[in-house]
Design a protein around this motif. Structure first.
Motif, PDB file in Angstrom:
ATOM      1  N   TYR A   5       0.839  -1.362  -0.198  1.00 45.93           N
ATOM      2  CA  TYR A   5      -0.003   0.017   0.036  1.00 45.93           C
ATOM      3  C   TYR A   5       0.934   1.199   0.079  1.00 45.93           C
ATOM      4  O   TYR A   5       1.754   1.218   0.787  1.00 45.93           O
ATOM      5  CB  TYR A   5      -0.919   0.056   1.150  1.00 45.93           C
ATOM      6  CG  TYR A   5      -1.735   1.355   1.572  1.00 45.93           C
ATOM      7  CD1 TYR A   5      -2.781   1.582   0.621  1.00 45.93           C
ATOM      8  CD2 TYR A   5      -1.421   2.295   2.368  1.00 45.93           C
ATOM      9  CE1 TYR A   5      -3.262   2.887   0.976  1.00 45.93           C
ATOM     10  CE2 TYR A   5      -1.943   3.302   2.776  1.00 45.93           C
ATOM     11  CZ  TYR A   5      -3.029   3.529   1.843  1.00 45.93           C
ATOM     12  OH  TYR A   5      -3.848   4.843   2.265  1.00 45.93           O
ATOM     13  N   LEU A  32      -7.932  -3.162   7.528  1.00 46.16           N
ATOM     14  CA  LEU A  32      -7.649  -4.210   6.284  1.00 46.16           C
ATOM     15  C   LEU A  32      -8.644  -5.257   7.088  1.00 46.16           C
ATOM     16  O   LEU A  32      -8.612  -5.805   8.032  1.00 46.16           O
ATOM     17  CB  LEU A  32      -6.334  -4.466   6.329  1.00 46.16           C
ATOM     18  CG  LEU A  32      -4.987  -3.809   5.830  1.00 46.16           C
ATOM     19  CD1 LEU A  32      -3.839  -4.318   6.251  1.00 46.16           C
ATOM     20  CD2 LEU A  32      -5.399  -3.194   4.758  1.00 46.16           C
ATOM     21  N   LEU A  80      -9.623  -2.496   1.717  1.00 49.96           N
ATOM     22  CA  LEU A  80      -8.807  -1.464   2.332  1.00 49.96           C
ATOM     23  C   LEU A  80      -9.523  -0.326   2.610  1.00 49.96           C
ATOM     24  O   LEU A  80      -9.876   0.408   1.496  1.00 49.96           O
ATOM     25  CB  LEU A  80      -7.499  -1.345   1.624  1.00 49.96           C
ATOM     26  CG  LEU A  80      -6.291  -0.470   2.330  1.00 49.96           C
ATOM     27  CD1 LEU A  80      -4.889  -0.830   1.812  1.00 49.96           C
ATOM     28  CD2 LEU A  80      -6.624   1.128   1.884  1.00 49.96           C
TER      29      LEU A  80
END
Length: 482
Positions: A418, A428, A468
Motif C-alpha cells: 500500500y 484491512l 482497504l
C-alpha cells in the motif's frame, strides 16, 4: 434546457452506478439442476471450479477465463433434493467435498470425498454422520481448534413419506476429516433448512442461525450463541428468531465491523428485512429497505458480494412471491440499498446462487441454478462486466497503490502493498464469498510504501475479498487461498 440538463445528470448517475452482468454462453451448456452450486479451486490452478448437484452431480473445471469443462470419472453419485459444500477437512490445503441428498434406491446419504489436490476425489467413510435429504450443510470451526466442523440439517428418510426424523446435527472434526457427533445440542430438527454461521457478538466464536420446517406446517428461525468450545445456547431475543422459515445471509453491510443480517421470511407479512448489529449481537431492523419479498423461502436464495468492488457488500435476491424474481441491490456503504434496473438474470424456483470470480478480473461473477416456469432445470453463469468509475474514483486510485501478493497464496500468509502520499490510518478487512468477515486489522501509515502481512492459516481454501479503507477511499481486491 432544464430537461436536457436533467437528462444529462440522470444519464451520468446511471453511468456511475449501473452494474452490468452478461450471461456466459457455456459450450456445452451446464447440465441444469435445482439442488446446489458450490465453488472452489479443486485442482490448485488458482481458478474457481464448480460443483452442481440436484438430479445431476457434475464437477466442472475452469480454464481461467470462465470457460468450463466437465471433469469425467468423478465418484459422486447423482443426488436429488440435495446440498453440497467444499471445505478442507483434513488440513492438507485442498478443498474436499461433502454431499447430502437422496439417491436412487431410495436412500438418504451424507458422503465425504477427499481431494488429492489435483481435483481427484476419493470417498472417505463417515460412519457417525447420518444421511439426510431435504437439507442443508455448512462447515465452520465451532470449537476454535483450527479445523472445519460440520452442521447438517434435514430429514433422515429417503423422502418425506419414508420413515425418518427431522434433525440438526453438529459433528466435530478431529483435524483429519473424522467426524464425531456432538451430543446434547439445543438445535431443533428442520427440513427445507438453511444454516448460516457468523460471530454476531464480537467474541471471536462462530454463532449460528438454523431455519426450516419442523412439521405440522410449522417453521422456525433460531439464533444460537457459541461459547467458543462448540457449546451453543439459544438466543430467544434476536428479532429475526421467529416461528417462520427464513433464508439468512450475514455480512457487514454498514462498514462498522459487525455482522449484520439480511433475512427473507416465509411469512407474507414479514418478507425480506435487514437487521443492523450493534456489535454485541443486538439487532435493529433498518426501515425503508427496497428488497423484494420472498414468500416461498425454500424456493429462494440470498447471496452477498461486493459486486462493484467499492468495499461495500451488495445483495442478490432470487425467489418467488406472485412471480419468480431475481434482483440485485447496490450498497452505498451505510446499508442503504438501491435496486439495479435492467439486469438480465433468469429467475428460478428451487434455486441457489453463489458469487465467485471466474475470470480473474477481481469482479465477482454469479452462478444461479434452479427450476424454470416450464418445470425444466437450468444453470446460468453471469459475467460481471465491472462498473464505470467516476472522476473521483479515478483520482483517488492515482493517489494510492493497493496490491496483494502472492495471489493465489499457498502458504500461511500473503502481503498487502500500500502506498500513500499522506499520513493516514487504515483498516484491512477480509470477507469470504458469503460476505462473512473473517479477519480485520488496523494500521497507521506515514507517507510512503508499506507492506502488511495477513495470516491465512486459520482460513479454509477458497476466494476472499480484501477491503482497504484509508478514510478517504475504500478499495477491494480478491485473493485466492489454497
Amino acid at each position: 434546457m432544464r430537461l436536457i440538463i436533467f437528462l444529462m445528470l440522470f444519464f451520468l448517475a446511471q453511468l456511475m452506478s449501473a452494474q452490468s452482468f452478461t450471461e456466459a454462453m457455456q459450450m456445452p451448456p451446464f447440465e441444469g439442476a435445482y439442488g446446489s452450486v458450490d465453488v472452489a479451486d479443486v485442482n490448485n490452478d488458482g481458478h474457481s471450479d464448480v460443483l452442481i448437484t440436484g438430479g445431476v452431480t457434475k464437477l466442472y473445471l475452469n480454464d481461467s477465463l470462465g470457460n468450463y469443462t466437465e471433469k469425467m470419472g468423478t465418484p459422486f453419485p447423482e443426488v436429488y433434493v440435495s446440498d453440497a459444500a467444499f471445505a478442507d477437512v483434513n488440513n492438507d490445503g485442498h478443498p474436499d467435498a461433502f454431499i447430502i441428498g437422496s439417491i436412487l434406491g431410495p436412500e438418504a446419504i451424507s458422503r465425504l470425498y477427499i481431494n488429492d489436490g489435483l481435483g481427484n476425489f476419493t470417498e472417505k467413510p463417515t460412519p457417525e454422520v447420518v444421511g439426510i435429504t431435504f437439507g442443508y450443510l455448512a462447515f465452520e470451526d465451532v470449537d476454535g481448534d483450527g479445523d472445519n466442523d460440520l452442521l447438517t440439517a434435514g430429514y433422515t428418510g429417503a423422502d418425506l413419506i419414508s420413515p425418518g426424523e427431522y434433525v440438526s446435527n453438529l459433528y466435530i472434526n478431529d483435524g483429519l476429516g473424522n467426524f464425531t457427533k456432538k451430543e446434547n445440542t439445543p438445535f431443533e430438527g428442520v427440513v427445507y433448512s438453511h444454516v448460516a454461521f457468523a460471530d454476531v457478538n464480537g467474541n471471536g466464536h462462530q454463532d449460528v442461525v438454523i431455519s426450516g420446517e419442523i412439521g405440522g406446517f410449522s417453521s422456525i428461525t433460531k439464533l444460537y450463541l457459541n461459547d467458543g468450545l462448540g457449546n451453543y445456547t439459544e438466543n430467544p431475543d434476536a428479532p429475526f428468531s421467529t416461528r417462520d422459515q427464513a433464508t439468512v445471509a450475514f455480512a457487514d453491510f454498514d462498514g462498522d465491523g459487525h455482522m449484520d443480517v439480511v433475512y427473507g421470511s416465509s411469512n407474507f407479512f414479514d418478507a425480506t428485512k435487514l437487521y443492523i448489529n450493534d456489535g454485541n449481537g443486538n439487532f435493529t431492523e433498518k426501515a425503508g429497505t427496497p428488497f423484494e419479498e420472498i414468500y416461498e423461502v425454500h424456493d429462494g436464495t440470498i447471496a452477498v458480494a461486493d459486486v462493484n468492488q467499492n468495499g461495500h457488500m451488495d445483495i442478490f435476491i432470487m425467489g418467488f412471491n406472485s412471480e419468480r424474481v431475481s434482483k440485485l441491490y447496490i450498497n452505498d456503504g451505510e446499508a442503504n440499498f438501491s435496486e439495479v434496473a435492467g439486469t438480465s438474470f433468469k429467475s428460478f424456483e428451487e434455486g441457489e446462487a453463489v458469487f465467485t470470480d471466474v475470470n480473474s478480473d477481481n469482479y465477482p461473477d454469479l452462478f444461479i441454478i434452479g427450476e424454470m416456469l416450464n418445470g425444466n432445470s437450468d444453470t446460468k453463469l453471469y459475467i460481471n462486466d465491472g462498473m464505470v468509475s467516476s472522476a473521483d474514483d479515478a483520482f483517488n486510485q492515482k493517489q494510492s497503490h493497493f496490491e496483494l501478493f502472492p495471489n493465489p497464496t499457498r502458504g500461511n500468509e500473503f502481503f498487502i502493498e500500500y502506498h500513500t502520499d499522506k499520513p493516514t490510518k487504515i483498516s484491512l478487512s477480509m470477507y469470504d464469498v458469503n460476505g462473512v468477515q473473517v479477519s480485520q486489522q488496523r494500521e497507521t501509515a506515514i507517507p510512503g510504501t508499506h507492506s502488511y502481512t495477513i495470516a491465512t492459516n486459520p482460513l479454509r481454501s477458497g476466494q476472499y475479498i480484501v477491503v482497504l479503507n484509508d478514510g478517504s477511499t475504500i478499495r477491494s481486491k480478491t485473493i485466492i487461498v489454497e
